[in-house]
Design an enzyme around this catalytic site. Structure first.
Site, PDB file in Angstrom:
ATOM      1  N   HIS A  61      13.406  -7.380  14.586  1.00 45.59           N
ATOM      2  CA  HIS A  61      13.459  -7.651  16.016  1.00 45.59           C
ATOM      3  C   HIS A  61      13.094  -9.117  16.252  1.00 45.59           C
ATOM      4  O   HIS A  61      12.364  -9.727  15.465  1.00 45.59           O
ATOM      5  CB  HIS A  61      12.460  -6.775  16.764  1.00 45.59           C
ATOM      6  CG  HIS A  61      12.842  -5.334  16.823  1.00 45.59           C
ATOM      7  ND1 HIS A  61      12.383  -4.499  17.805  1.00 45.59           N
ATOM      8  CD2 HIS A  61      13.621  -4.575  16.008  1.00 45.59           C
ATOM      9  CE1 HIS A  61      12.861  -3.291  17.610  1.00 45.59           C
ATOM     10  NE2 HIS A  61      13.616  -3.308  16.525  1.00 45.59           N
ATOM     11  N   GLU A  63      11.005 -10.591  18.243  1.00 47.45           N
ATOM     12  CA  GLU A  63       9.575 -10.896  18.321  1.00 47.45           C
ATOM     13  C   GLU A  63       8.926 -10.946  16.945  1.00 47.45           C
ATOM     14  O   GLU A  63       8.128 -11.834  16.653  1.00 47.45           O
ATOM     15  CB  GLU A  63       8.825  -9.845  19.155  1.00 47.45           C
ATOM     16  CG  GLU A  63       9.367  -9.664  20.538  1.00 47.45           C
ATOM     17  CD  GLU A  63      10.382  -8.531  20.635  1.00 47.45           C
ATOM     18  OE1 GLU A  63      11.382  -8.534  19.880  1.00 47.45           O
ATOM     19  OE2 GLU A  63      10.190  -7.643  21.476  1.00 47.45           O
ATOM     20  N   CYS A  91       9.093  -3.558  22.292  1.00 47.36           N
ATOM     21  CA  CYS A  91       8.941  -2.139  21.989  1.00 47.36           C
ATOM     22  C   CYS A  91       7.537  -1.905  21.427  1.00 47.36           C
ATOM     23  O   CYS A  91       6.760  -2.845  21.250  1.00 47.36           O
ATOM     24  CB  CYS A  91      10.001  -1.714  20.974  1.00 47.36           C
ATOM     25  SG  CYS A  91       9.773  -2.436  19.321  1.00 47.36           S
ATOM     26  N   CYS A  94       6.854  -3.975  18.200  1.00 50.10           N
ATOM     27  CA  CYS A  94       6.660  -5.401  18.464  1.00 50.10           C
ATOM     28  C   CYS A  94       5.375  -5.657  19.243  1.00 50.10           C
ATOM     29  O   CYS A  94       4.642  -6.600  18.943  1.00 50.10           O
ATOM     30  CB  CYS A  94       7.870  -5.959  19.199  1.00 50.10           C
ATOM     31  SG  CYS A  94       9.359  -5.950  18.171  1.00 50.10           S
TER      32      CYS A  94
END
Length: 161
Positions: A61, A63, A91, A94
């Site tokens: 992801h 992040e 999410c 993260c």
């Protein structure tokens, strides 16, 4: 949670525009267009964009990649005093990584009604049982981020028909 206000300091917009550039890089790779940058003392020290398909990794992801980039830059896993700018609400994975890395502030554009963990579905960033809390700012560059995401999924649906 602070909601972005157009009269507040536009420094957030400056860095969110850089996160949007990362999101556009993800889009060019046919990835969900989410981008992130990590900022410390006015300097971008980490960048990332979604690369789950490219890297075939569920943890790739924006992040996570930006935080890892920042930690490498600093030579330390503790990112005290750093802010993360991301085009979509992190999410649970993260948000957990942001807490564990001691990020001070997360600024995001879009709320994620299906999995946002900065106050929308979960509140990992400010869970009282955890050892660190993060300031959260929502709504910065909302329209630009929404347009990218909506166009991406609209095109995906067209291709799948």
């Amino acid at each position: 949670m602070q909601i972005y206000n157009a009269t507040s300091d536009d420094i957030h917009k400056k860095y969110m525009l850089l996160a949007l550039e990362e999101a556009k890089t993800a889009l060019k790779k046919d990835e969900v267009p989410v981008g992130a940058v990590v900022v410390k003392d006015g300097e971008v020290i980490g960048r990332g964009h979604n690369q789950r398909e490219t890297l075939q990794s569920p943890t790739a992801h924006a992040e996570i990649l930006a935080v890892n980039d920042a930690a490498q830059y600093l030579g330390a896993w503790r990112l005290n005093g750093c802010s993360v700018y991301v085009t979509m609400e992190p999410c649970a994975m993260c948000a957990g990584a942001l807490v564990l890395s001691r990020i001070s502030t997360v600024v995001f554009s879009l709320r994620d009604s299906k999995g946002g963990a900065c106050g929308t579905v979960f509140n990992v960033t400010n869970e009282p049982k955890l050892n660190h809390a993060i300031e959260v700012v929502a709504g910065v560059c909302y329209d630009e981020s929404l347009s990218l995401i909506q166009n991406f999924f609209r095109e995906k649906r067209k291709k799948n028909k």
